[in-house]
Scaffold this motif. Structure first.
Motif, short mmCIF file in Angstrom:
data_model
loop_
_atom_site.label_atom_id
_atom_site.label_comp_id
_atom_site.label_asym_id
_atom_site.label_seq_id
_atom_site.Cartn_x
_atom_site.Cartn_y
_atom_site.Cartn_z
N ALA A 1 0.96 -1.20 -0.01
CA ALA A 1 0.10 0.04 -0.02
C ALA A 1 0.81 1.35 -0.11
N ALA A 2 2.05 1.14 0.78
CA ALA A 2 2.88 2.52 1.01
C ALA A 2 3.55 2.65 -0.60
N CYS A 3 3.84 1.38 -1.17
CA CYS A 3 4.47 1.43 -2.56
C CYS A 3 3.55 2.23 -3.46
N HIS A 4 2.27 1.61 -3.83
CA HIS A 4 1.20 2.22 -4.46
C HIS A 4 0.94 3.72 -4.15
N TYR A 5 0.90 3.85 -2.97
CA TYR A 5 0.68 5.55 -2.58
C TYR A 5 1.70 6.41 -3.06
N ASN A 6 2.84 6.13 -2.59
CA ASN A 6 3.95 6.96 -3.01
C ASN A 6 4.33 6.92 -4.50
N LEU A 7 4.05 5.91 -5.24
CA LEU A 7 4.12 5.77 -6.65
C LEU A 7 3.01 6.85 -7.22
N GLY A 8 1.93 6.69 -6.81
CA GLY A 8 0.64 7.64 -7.18
C GLY A 8 1.17 9.08 -6.92
N TYR A 9 1.87 9.57 -5.88
CA TYR A 9 2.21 10.89 -5.59
C TYR A 9 3.13 11.35 -6.46
N ASN B 1 -6.12 4.54 -6.35
CA ASN B 1 -7.14 3.66 -6.16
C ASN B 1 -6.76 2.46 -5.88
N GLU B 2 -5.53 2.04 -6.43
CA GLU B 2 -5.14 0.64 -6.19
C GLU B 2 -4.99 0.61 -4.40
N THR B 3 -4.35 1.78 -4.16
CA THR B 3 -4.18 1.88 -2.49
C THR B 3 -5.44 1.54 -1.75
N ILE B 4 -6.35 2.35 -2.14
CA ILE B 4 -7.65 2.33 -1.48
C ILE B 4 -8.22 0.79 -1.54
N ASP B 5 -8.11 0.29 -2.63
CA ASP B 5 -8.91 -1.38 -2.89
C ASP B 5 -7.82 -2.23 -2.02
N LEU B 6 -6.36 -1.95 -1.93
CA LEU B 6 -5.83 -2.87 -1.28
C LEU B 6 -5.87 -2.95 0.28
N LEU C 1 -3.76 4.38 6.89
CA LEU C 1 -3.38 5.60 6.76
C LEU C 1 -3.20 5.96 5.27
N TYR C 2 -2.62 5.00 4.62
CA TYR C 2 -2.29 5.30 3.05
C TYR C 2 -3.50 5.41 2.34
N ALA C 3 -4.61 4.62 2.72
CA ALA C 3 -5.96 4.41 2.02
C ALA C 3 -6.72 6.10 2.16
N LYS C 4 -6.30 6.54 3.49
CA LYS C 4 -6.96 8.09 3.63
C LYS C 4 -6.21 8.93 3.06
N ALA C 5 -4.92 8.72 2.93
CA ALA C 5 -3.89 9.83 2.35
C ALA C 5 -4.49 9.79 0.67
N ALA C 6 -4.63 8.47 0.22
CA ALA C 6 -4.90 8.32 -1.24
C ALA C 6 -6.28 9.20 -1.54
N LYS D 1 -9.61 13.76 -3.60
CA LYS D 1 -10.42 14.40 -3.42
C LYS D 1 -9.82 16.28 -3.70
N ARG D 2 -8.52 16.32 -3.22
CA ARG D 2 -7.67 17.40 -3.58
C ARG D 2 -7.56 17.64 -5.10
N ARG D 3 -7.21 16.50 -5.94
CA ARG D 3 -7.30 16.64 -7.25
C ARG D 3 -8.56 16.84 -8.11
N LYS D 4 -9.59 16.40 -7.23
CA LYS D 4 -10.96 16.72 -7.84
C LYS D 4 -11.52 18.02 -7.58
N GLY D 5 -11.03 18.78 -6.52
CA GLY D 5 -11.24 20.20 -6.23
C GLY D 5 -10.38 21.06 -7.04
N ARG D 6 -9.51 20.53 -7.82
CA ARG D 6 -8.71 21.34 -8.79
C ARG D 6 -9.40 21.29 -10.09
#
Length: 205
Positions: free
Chosen positions: A152-160, A176-181, A186-191, A196-201
């Motif tokens: 999960a950490a790997c997917h989240y940081n790769l997404g970032y 999305n992979e982080t959230i599903d996994l 904490l990684y899913a919540k950060a994802a 949400k941040r990107r949607k707001g932009r």
């Protein structure tokens, strides 16, 4: 009063160590490490046999400490490297990650070292290097041994990392992979916050 033979006590202590840490690896979805078991057995034979020949009584607690330090060597080095990276001392941190890989870690420990190395590369500004490292971890044949937390950490940081590069579709896929996994982590919540941040932009993939 029941007196257990000191040598037998040491052997039972080593067996308990292997069972406990092997069980923890299964719970973390890392699988059983043959290398870990062989190293623990070999070190036990060496220490128990050596002290028996020398006529020395080895403490079971000392045996446990030595087994832990030897079999967990790469993970312990990673912990120190992570503390340095958190303090932005990336030079010493990267040298320790390299040392962790040089100490013949098992498949799981090697992936853990690389995961943390990639995250440190990301936070030090080496985004392209981080993407290569993290993609290499996720693409490894031993991926199933990484464990849910580190995957999960790997997917989240790769997404970032992809988000920093402006690669929006890839970032969304990794989040999305982080959230599903690992939902609720904490990684899913950060994802979720990142999406949400990107949607707001106004970013829609």
């Amino acid at each position: 009063m029941f007196n257990l033979d000191p040598t037998l006590l040491l052997i039972l202590t080593a067996c308990l160590f292997i069972l406990v840490f092997g069980g923890l690896s299964l719970l973390r979805r890392e699988g059983l490490s043959v290398q870990f078991a062989l190293e623990a057995v070999a070190l036990t034979i060496l220490l128990v046999g050596g002290t028996w020949l020398a006529g020395i009584v080895l403490s079971p607690f000392l045996l446990l400490i030595l087994l832990y330090l030897v079999t967990m060597r790469s993970r312990l080095v990673v912990d120190v490297a992570n503390m340095l990276a958190e303090r932005k001392r990336y030079g010493p941190a990267f040298r320790l990650y390299k040392l962790g890989l040089a100490w013949w870690p098992d498949a799981t420990a090697r992936l853990i070292v690389l995961t943390n190395w990639g995250i440190a590369e990301l936070h030090s500004g080496e985004v392209d290097a981080a993407i290569r490292t993290l993609e290499g971890v996720l693409g490894a044949e031993t991926r199933s041994r990484l464990g849910l937390k580190y995957e999960a950490a790997c997917h989240y940081n790769l997404g970032y990392a992809h988000e920093l590069k402006g690669e929006e579709a890839k970032a969304t896929a990794q989040y999305n992979e982080t959230i599903d996994l690992l939902p609720g982590s904490l990684y899913a919540k950060a994802a979720q916050a990142a999406l949400k941040r990107r949607k707001g932009r106004g970013i829609v993939d």
